[in-house]
Scaffold this motif. Structure first.
Motif, PDB file in Angstrom:
ATOM      1  N   ILE A 154      59.322 -14.590 -56.030  1.00  0.00           N
ATOM      2  CA  ILE A 154      60.796 -14.331 -56.517  1.00  0.00           C
ATOM      3  C   ILE A 154      60.874 -12.904 -57.023  1.00  0.00           C
ATOM      4  CG2 ILE A 154      62.059 -14.657 -58.528  1.00  0.00           C
ATOM      5  CD1 ILE A 154      60.883 -17.695 -58.391  1.00  0.00           C
ATOM      6  N   ASN A 155      59.774 -12.461 -57.752  1.00  0.00           N
ATOM      7  CA  ASN A 155      59.973 -10.997 -58.152  1.00  0.00           C
ATOM      8  C   ASN A 155      60.106 -10.013 -56.786  1.00  0.00           C
ATOM      9  OD1 ASN A 155      59.939 -11.191 -60.873  1.00  0.00           O
ATOM     10  ND2 ASN A 155      57.635 -11.362 -61.131  1.00  0.00           N
ATOM     11  N   GLN A 156      59.517 -10.272 -55.779  1.00  0.00           N
ATOM     12  CA  GLN A 156      59.576  -9.544 -54.675  1.00  0.00           C
ATOM     13  C   GLN A 156      60.908  -9.470 -54.127  1.00  0.00           C
ATOM     14  OE1 GLN A 156      56.524 -11.033 -51.789  1.00  0.00           O
ATOM     15  NE2 GLN A 156      54.808  -9.943 -52.970  1.00  0.00           N
ATOM     16  N   GLN A 157      61.429 -10.801 -54.058  1.00  0.00           N
ATOM     17  CA  GLN A 157      62.813 -10.888 -53.467  1.00  0.00           C
ATOM     18  C   GLN A 157      63.827  -9.988 -54.462  1.00  0.00           C
ATOM     19  OE1 GLN A 157      63.772 -12.613 -50.803  1.00  0.00           O
ATOM     20  NE2 GLN A 157      65.718 -11.393 -50.955  1.00  0.00           N
ATOM     21  N   ILE A 158      63.551 -10.046 -55.743  1.00  0.00           N
ATOM     22  CA  ILE A 158      64.683  -9.277 -56.443  1.00  0.00           C
ATOM     23  C   ILE A 158      64.357  -7.933 -56.223  1.00  0.00           C
ATOM     24  CG2 ILE A 158      65.041  -8.620 -59.019  1.00  0.00           C
ATOM     25  CD1 ILE A 158      64.350 -11.504 -59.677  1.00  0.00           C
ATOM     26  N   GLU A 159      62.947  -7.615 -56.161  1.00  0.00           N
ATOM     27  CA  GLU A 159      62.996  -5.846 -55.758  1.00  0.00           C
ATOM     28  C   GLU A 159      63.479  -5.632 -54.636  1.00  0.00           C
ATOM     29  OE1 GLU A 159      58.651  -3.783 -55.202  1.00  0.00           O
ATOM     30  OE2 GLU A 159      58.715  -5.183 -56.966  1.00  0.00           O
ATOM     31  N   LEU A 160      63.795  -6.605 -53.694  1.00  0.00           N
ATOM     32  CA  LEU A 160      64.116  -6.038 -52.214  1.00  0.00           C
ATOM     33  C   LEU A 160      65.366  -5.971 -52.405  1.00  0.00           C
ATOM     34  CD1 LEU A 160      62.021  -8.356 -49.814  1.00  0.00           C
ATOM     35  CD2 LEU A 160      61.999  -5.794 -49.880  1.00  0.00           C
ATOM     36  N   GLU A 161      66.041  -6.934 -53.398  1.00  0.00           N
ATOM     37  CA  GLU A 161      67.577  -6.845 -53.521  1.00  0.00           C
ATOM     38  C   GLU A 161      68.165  -5.644 -54.303  1.00  0.00           C
ATOM     39  OE1 GLU A 161      69.309 -10.344 -55.035  1.00  0.00           O
ATOM     40  OE2 GLU A 161      68.285 -11.681 -53.539  1.00  0.00           O
ATOM     41  N   ILE A 162      67.362  -5.424 -55.177  1.00  0.00           N
ATOM     42  CA  ILE A 162      67.648  -4.068 -55.731  1.00  0.00           C
ATOM     43  C   ILE A 162      67.276  -2.783 -54.973  1.00  0.00           C
ATOM     44  CG2 ILE A 162      66.954  -2.643 -57.790  1.00  0.00           C
ATOM     45  CD1 ILE A 162      65.958  -5.158 -59.359  1.00  0.00           C
ATOM     46  N   ARG A 163      66.564  -2.621 -54.157  1.00  0.00           N
ATOM     47  CA  ARG A 163      66.566  -1.645 -53.333  1.00  0.00           C
ATOM     48  C   ARG A 163      67.642  -1.369 -52.170  1.00  0.00           C
ATOM     49  NH1 ARG A 163      60.559  -2.091 -51.705  1.00  0.00           N
ATOM     50  NH2 ARG A 163      59.687  -2.159 -53.588  1.00  0.00           N
ATOM     51  N   ALA A 164      67.793  -2.685 -51.640  1.00  0.00           N
ATOM     52  CA  ALA A 164      68.576  -2.782 -50.725  1.00  0.00           C
ATOM     53  C   ALA A 164      70.052  -2.827 -51.112  1.00  0.00           C
ATOM     54  CB  ALA A 164      68.582  -4.022 -49.622  1.00  0.00           C
ATOM     55  N   GLU A 165      70.523  -3.367 -52.019  1.00  0.00           N
ATOM     56  CA  GLU A 165      71.920  -3.714 -52.406  1.00  0.00           C
ATOM     57  C   GLU A 165      72.183  -3.086 -53.887  1.00  0.00           C
ATOM     58  OE1 GLU A 165      72.949  -7.421 -51.939  1.00  0.00           O
ATOM     59  OE2 GLU A 165      71.711  -7.776 -50.197  1.00  0.00           O
ATOM     60  N   GLY A 166      71.207  -2.674 -54.659  1.00  0.00           N
ATOM     61  CA  GLY A 166      71.538  -2.127 -56.242  1.00  0.00           C
ATOM     62  C   GLY A 166      72.089  -3.231 -56.915  1.00  0.00           C
ATOM     63  N   ASN A 167      71.657  -4.454 -56.646  1.00  0.00           N
ATOM     64  CA  ASN A 167      72.188  -5.561 -57.605  1.00  0.00           C
ATOM     65  C   ASN A 167      71.638  -5.179 -58.840  1.00  0.00           C
ATOM     66  OD1 ASN A 167      73.451  -6.871 -55.483  1.00  0.00           O
ATOM     67  ND2 ASN A 167      71.774  -8.278 -55.249  1.00  0.00           N
ATOM     68  N   ALA A 168      72.397  -5.833 -59.813  1.00  0.00           N
ATOM     69  CA  ALA A 168      72.104  -5.377 -61.306  1.00  0.00           C
ATOM     70  C   ALA A 168      71.069  -6.711 -62.003  1.00  0.00           C
ATOM     71  CB  ALA A 168      73.184  -5.463 -62.033  1.00  0.00           C
ATOM     72  N   TYR A 169      70.172  -6.301 -62.016  1.00  0.00           N
ATOM     73  CA  TYR A 169      69.196  -7.275 -62.931  1.00  0.00           C
ATOM     74  C   TYR A 169      68.676  -6.493 -64.243  1.00  0.00           C
ATOM     75  CZ  TYR A 169      68.652 -10.103 -58.702  1.00  0.00           C
ATOM     76  OH  TYR A 169      68.682 -10.791 -57.631  1.00  0.00           O
ATOM     77  N   PHE A 170      68.308  -7.254 -65.079  1.00  0.00           N
ATOM     78  CA  PHE A 170      67.888  -6.568 -66.427  1.00  0.00           C
ATOM     79  C   PHE A 170      66.606  -5.738 -66.198  1.00  0.00           C
ATOM     80  CE2 PHE A 170      70.158 -10.390 -68.177  1.00  0.00           C
ATOM     81  CZ  PHE A 170      70.713  -9.626 -69.058  1.00  0.00           C
ATOM     82  N   GLU A 171      66.283  -4.919 -66.672  1.00  0.00           N
ATOM     83  CA  GLU A 171      65.168  -3.971 -66.419  1.00  0.00           C
ATOM     84  C   GLU A 171      63.841  -4.745 -66.650  1.00  0.00           C
ATOM     85  OE1 GLU A 171      64.945  -0.587 -68.811  1.00  0.00           O
ATOM     86  OE2 GLU A 171      67.069   0.054 -68.249  1.00  0.00           O
ATOM     87  N   ASP A 172      63.801  -5.753 -67.582  1.00  0.00           N
ATOM     88  CA  ASP A 172      62.418  -6.465 -67.649  1.00  0.00           C
ATOM     89  C   ASP A 172      62.460  -7.835 -66.878  1.00  0.00           C
ATOM     90  OD1 ASP A 172      64.255  -7.636 -69.301  1.00  0.00           O
ATOM     91  OD2 ASP A 172      62.970  -8.111 -70.829  1.00  0.00           O
ATOM     92  N   TYR A 173      63.014  -7.808 -65.749  1.00  0.00           N
ATOM     93  CA  TYR A 173      63.435  -9.143 -64.921  1.00  0.00           C
ATOM     94  C   TYR A 173      61.901  -9.429 -64.640  1.00  0.00           C
ATOM     95  CZ  TYR A 173      61.737  -6.341 -60.619  1.00  0.00           C
ATOM     96  OH  TYR A 173      61.303  -5.870 -59.764  1.00  0.00           O
TER      97      TYR A 173
END
Length: 177
Positions: A154-173
């Motif tokens: 899950i954390n890897q998927q969030i990381e990929l989304e942040i890099r690719a699309e700049g999706n907003a997640y909390f810093e301590d996701y």
């Protein structure tokens, strides 16, 4: 018995509750009812399980919400604020219904004042051939530390989304996951 077809019917409990001629609480509780030529005994148990859960949710939560709504009503009227209707909505979606398995999720939304309500999502998956709930350990066979493995994915998927699309997640996701 190829595919083990199961028909899913929607059942619903619904009510609008008033206080001093104003509607202060509205709720809708939807739950599944299963029908099939196969696995009748198991499906009867599932139907009883889901209807009981719906009735228990109504009995235990709606009276509490109604009492909270009455208090909020009196406070709003006394302070010349707008009266806001409380709301509860519980619904389900079947995501998979084939190969003698059913998987679904439930969303439970409650609004009790403030800027927005809150939603809780839960899920169930059932193996009809074995007449039992499907657990994660049934799907990920021979996987040590399953919890850590899934959190890592899950954390890897969030990381990929942040890099690719700049999706907003909390810093301590990573902590929140």
């Amino acid at each position: 018995m190829i595919g083990c077809p199961v028909l899913v019917k929607e059942k619903m409990i619904q009510q609008e509750m008033e206080y001093k001629n104003d509607s202060i609480l509205k709720y809708t509780i939807k739950y599944p009812q299963f029908v099939s030529l196969y696995f009748r005994i198991f499906l009867e148990k599932l139907n009883l399980y889901y209807s009981t859960r719906a009735l228990m949710y109504e009995k235990s939560n709606m009276m509490k919400m109604y009492q909270m709504a009455m208090v909020e009503y009196e406070y709003s009227v006394a302070n010349n604020f707008p009266v806001r209707q409380f709301e509860a909505y519980k619904d389900y979606q079947v995501g998979y219904n084939q190969d003698c398995a059913i998987s679904m999720y439930f969303d439970q939304y409650e609004y009790t004042g403030g800027a927005h309500g809150s939603t809780i999502r839960t899920s169930d998956s059932w193996n009809m051939k074995r007449s039992k709930k499907i657990e994660l350990s049934d799907v990920f066979v021979h996987r040590d530390n399953l919890r850590e493995y899934l959190i890592g994915i899950i954390n890897q998927q969030i990381e990929l989304e942040i890099r690719a699309e700049g999706n907003a997640y909390f810093e301590d996701y990573t902590k929140l996951v």
